[in-house]
Design a protein around this motif. Sequence first.
Motif, PDB file in Angstrom:
ATOM      1  N   THR A 225       0.828  -1.205   0.000  1.00 57.15           N
ATOM      2  CA  THR A 225       0.000   0.000   0.000  1.00 57.15           C
ATOM      3  C   THR A 225       0.864   1.258   0.000  1.00 57.15           C
ATOM      4  OG1 THR A 225      -0.150  -0.079   2.417  1.00 57.15           O
ATOM      5  CG2 THR A 225      -1.919  -1.162   1.166  1.00 57.15           C
ATOM      6  N   LYS A 226       2.187   1.075  -0.141  1.00 62.63           N
ATOM      7  CA  LYS A 226       3.101   2.207  -0.199  1.00 62.63           C
ATOM      8  C   LYS A 226       3.562   2.407  -1.637  1.00 62.63           C
ATOM      9  CE  LYS A 226       4.783   1.660   4.543  1.00 62.63           C
ATOM     10  NZ  LYS A 226       5.977   1.493   5.414  1.00 62.63           N
ATOM     11  N   PHE A 227       3.711   3.647  -2.015  1.00 61.57           N
ATOM     12  CA  PHE A 227       4.058   3.934  -3.409  1.00 61.57           C
ATOM     13  C   PHE A 227       5.516   4.334  -3.569  1.00 61.57           C
ATOM     14  CE2 PHE A 227       2.592   8.060  -1.729  1.00 61.57           C
ATOM     15  CZ  PHE A 227       3.647   8.886  -2.097  1.00 61.57           C
ATOM     16  N   VAL A 228       5.982   4.194  -4.798  1.00 60.42           N
ATOM     17  CA  VAL A 228       7.277   4.708  -5.238  1.00 60.42           C
ATOM     18  C   VAL A 228       6.983   5.711  -6.335  1.00 60.42           C
ATOM     19  CG1 VAL A 228       9.481   4.175  -6.340  1.00 60.42           C
ATOM     20  CG2 VAL A 228       8.500   2.577  -4.685  1.00 60.42           C
ATOM     21  N   ARG A 229       7.546   6.878  -6.240  1.00 59.40           N
ATOM     22  CA  ARG A 229       7.280   7.900  -7.259  1.00 59.40           C
ATOM     23  C   ARG A 229       8.176   7.701  -8.473  1.00 59.40           C
ATOM     24  NH1 ARG A 229       7.294  14.520  -6.530  1.00 59.40           N
ATOM     25  NH2 ARG A 229       6.891  15.019  -8.734  1.00 59.40           N
ATOM     26  N   TYR A 230       7.559   7.701  -9.627  1.00 61.17           N
ATOM     27  CA  TYR A 230       8.299   7.608 -10.886  1.00 61.17           C
ATOM     28  C   TYR A 230       8.924   8.960 -11.184  1.00 61.17           C
ATOM     29  CZ  TYR A 230       8.944   7.543 -15.975  1.00 61.17           C
ATOM     30  OH  TYR A 230       9.453   7.655 -17.241  1.00 61.17           O
ATOM     31  N   GLU A 231      10.229   8.947 -11.493  1.00 62.49           N
ATOM     32  CA  GLU A 231      10.963  10.200 -11.678  1.00 62.49           C
ATOM     33  C   GLU A 231      11.400  10.448 -13.122  1.00 62.49           C
ATOM     34  OE1 GLU A 231      11.234  12.355  -9.444  1.00 62.49           O
ATOM     35  OE2 GLU A 231      11.001  11.348  -7.505  1.00 62.49           O
ATOM     36  N   GLY A 232      11.009   9.567 -14.046  1.00 61.98           N
ATOM     37  CA  GLY A 232      11.469   9.701 -15.433  1.00 61.98           C
ATOM     38  C   GLY A 232      10.590  10.615 -16.267  1.00 61.98           C
ATOM     39  N   LEU A 233      10.825  10.585 -17.572  1.00 65.54           N
ATOM     40  CA  LEU A 233      10.043  11.374 -18.511  1.00 65.54           C
ATOM     41  C   LEU A 233       8.620  10.830 -18.575  1.00 65.54           C
ATOM     42  CD1 LEU A 233      12.585  11.659 -21.480  1.00 65.54           C
ATOM     43  CD2 LEU A 233      12.078  13.401 -19.756  1.00 65.54           C
ATOM     44  N   THR A 234       7.658  11.719 -18.534  1.00 66.97           N
ATOM     45  CA  THR A 234       6.260  11.288 -18.591  1.00 66.97           C
ATOM     46  C   THR A 234       5.778  11.275 -20.042  1.00 66.97           C
ATOM     47  OG1 THR A 234       5.576  13.576 -18.142  1.00 66.97           O
ATOM     48  CG2 THR A 234       5.698  12.061 -16.267  1.00 66.97           C
ATOM     49  N   LYS A 235       6.446  10.462 -20.853  1.00 63.00           N
ATOM     50  CA  LYS A 235       6.107  10.299 -22.259  1.00 63.00           C
ATOM     51  C   LYS A 235       5.796   8.829 -22.513  1.00 63.00           C
ATOM     52  CE  LYS A 235       8.356  12.697 -25.355  1.00 63.00           C
ATOM     53  NZ  LYS A 235       7.344  13.710 -25.714  1.00 63.00           N
ATOM     54  N   PHE A 236       5.144   8.564 -23.621  1.00 66.75           N
ATOM     55  CA  PHE A 236       4.659   7.212 -23.909  1.00 66.75           C
ATOM     56  C   PHE A 236       5.770   6.176 -23.889  1.00 66.75           C
ATOM     57  CE2 PHE A 236       3.583   3.900 -27.084  1.00 66.75           C
ATOM     58  CZ  PHE A 236       2.494   3.343 -26.444  1.00 66.75           C
ATOM     59  N   ASP A 237       6.835   6.409 -24.655  1.00 60.21           N
ATOM     60  CA  ASP A 237       7.914   5.422 -24.730  1.00 60.21           C
ATOM     61  C   ASP A 237       8.598   5.226 -23.381  1.00 60.21           C
ATOM     62  OD1 ASP A 237       7.406   4.965 -27.392  1.00 60.21           O
ATOM     63  OD2 ASP A 237       8.943   6.349 -28.112  1.00 60.21           O
ATOM     64  N   SER A 238       8.838   6.322 -22.663  1.00 58.22           N
ATOM     65  CA  SER A 238       9.533   6.238 -21.381  1.00 58.22           C
ATOM     66  C   SER A 238       8.691   5.511 -20.335  1.00 58.22           C
ATOM     67  CB  SER A 238       9.891   7.644 -20.883  1.00 58.22           C
ATOM     68  OG  SER A 238      10.713   8.302 -21.816  1.00 58.22           O
ATOM     69  N   LEU A 239       7.408   5.838 -20.277  1.00 57.04           N
ATOM     70  CA  LEU A 239       6.528   5.171 -19.321  1.00 57.04           C
ATOM     71  C   LEU A 239       6.327   3.703 -19.676  1.00 57.04           C
ATOM     72  CD1 LEU A 239       3.926   8.016 -18.779  1.00 57.04           C
ATOM     73  CD2 LEU A 239       5.286   6.933 -16.984  1.00 57.04           C
ATOM     74  N   SER A 240       6.232   3.396 -20.964  1.00 59.49           N
ATOM     75  CA  SER A 240       6.087   2.001 -21.382  1.00 59.49           C
ATOM     76  C   SER A 240       7.316   1.190 -20.965  1.00 59.49           C
ATOM     77  CB  SER A 240       5.894   1.910 -22.898  1.00 59.49           C
ATOM     78  OG  SER A 240       4.677   2.509 -23.294  1.00 59.49           O
ATOM     79  N   LYS A 241       8.489   1.753 -21.181  1.00 61.54           N
ATOM     80  CA  LYS A 241       9.724   1.084 -20.800  1.00 61.54           C
ATOM     81  C   LYS A 241       9.770   0.857 -19.292  1.00 61.54           C
ATOM     82  CE  LYS A 241      14.755   1.682 -21.043  1.00 61.54           C
ATOM     83  NZ  LYS A 241      15.848   2.586 -21.512  1.00 61.54           N
ATOM     84  N   PHE A 242       9.339   1.861 -18.529  1.00 60.53           N
ATOM     85  CA  PHE A 242       9.346   1.745 -17.078  1.00 60.53           C
ATOM     86  C   PHE A 242       8.332   0.695 -16.613  1.00 60.53           C
ATOM     87  CE2 PHE A 242       8.046   3.020 -12.802  1.00 60.53           C
ATOM     88  CZ  PHE A 242       9.278   3.106 -12.166  1.00 60.53           C
ATOM     89  N   PHE A 243       7.128   0.729 -17.158  1.00 57.02           N
ATOM     90  CA  PHE A 243       6.108  -0.246 -16.775  1.00 57.02           C
ATOM     91  C   PHE A 243       6.540  -1.672 -17.111  1.00 57.02           C
ATOM     92  CE2 PHE A 243       2.345   2.959 -17.061  1.00 57.02           C
ATOM     93  CZ  PHE A 243       2.777   3.538 -15.881  1.00 57.02           C
ATOM     94  N   ASP A 244       7.187  -1.854 -18.267  1.00 57.40           N
ATOM     95  CA  ASP A 244       7.698  -3.177 -18.624  1.00 57.40           C
ATOM     96  C   ASP A 244       8.711  -3.663 -17.593  1.00 57.40           C
ATOM     97  OD1 ASP A 244       6.141  -3.260 -20.899  1.00 57.40           O
ATOM     98  OD2 ASP A 244       7.742  -2.570 -22.243  1.00 57.40           O
TER      99      ASP A 244
END
Length: 360
Positions: A225-244
């Motif tokens: 229930t604790k989160f980690v904040r994503y610090e990268g670019l908030t763009k499609f390719d960058s978020l897709s890479k991070f989610f993968d």
Amino acid sequence: MPPLPSIAQLAAIALVLAPSLASAAIFPKDTLVKMIDPKGFKRAMKTNQTSMVAFVAPWCGHCQRMAPEYSKAAIGLHPLIPVYAVDCDADANKRLCAEQGVKGFPTVKLFPRGNQLGSMTYESGERTASAFFYWASRRVPNSPTKLYEIKDIAPWVEKTSTKHRALLLTKDTKIPLLWKVLSNKYKDQLELGTHRDREGKSSEVLGLEGGGKGAKVLIYPAGSTKFVRYEGLTKFDSLSKFFDSVLDGSADLSALNEPASAEEYVPDAKEPEPEPEIKEVKTETEAETKASETPAPQISQVVADDGSEQVILDHPKDEVQKPASTGGQCAPAKDGPGAEAQVECDPPAVTTSERPVDEL
């Protein structure tokens, strides 16, 4: 010296080459519309993406007139919703066009989630870039969960604890198209939610800074229930890479954020730079509404001071009409799968977005 071909022979050669030459010329030279054959169509349908496909014939006058508008729509949707075209005049594509029920040209179809959902056909007589843009962008299925109040976040986090979750804190009233596309892409893998944090108060409650212009992306690992904040670019390719990377479980989330936060945006020389900015009209009127009822906004291309090309959606204020309200929401589209997501029914307003369509 071999004899020169006769006029009849030259005419025959011209007839053979004409379809391919016309096919190459029907769309602008620098178009983002990708011509595909049956193999390319099959590959496109295997993805979890929403895509738009135009079935055309090079000799068709309506197709030729539509091509520039369709290409402008592709610029506005890039890279979130791929835009394709099939030359039904080519022998190799005729079976595909028949299988897709093409009976006239042009026929434009939307595939909400590849071959996993049925397609829908664009039936409006208005073949403008803005109409195509709105028609496609509003039919991305599997919309993220909208958490209206800060108190809704904790129950959602607990309810979805068996999966990794991604929560978007945004100042926008509407769910960004990028977040909708990611929710569709990672269906059954990630749970995506969104919460409007207009003044930053929700961020402060969660222990984050309340200021800042950009959106915040919070990752809740499965079972936590604790989160980690994503610090990268908030763009499609960058978020897709991070989610993968989150899904493959090969590294700790805190470690994953180190390369993400250090990532710098490097433009692809093959693609327009910067990616087109959309000044979007915030009206919930359906794009396919006939011009006599509610004219769709017009797209125009302009060149900024830095030489970059932008897409502008202009909608005269006197053409913006408030949709009929049904308990706070507008009725969903009824023209096929993928149209089940409802759109909010807020008072119409003409606003602008100063960022690319694929950036939060």
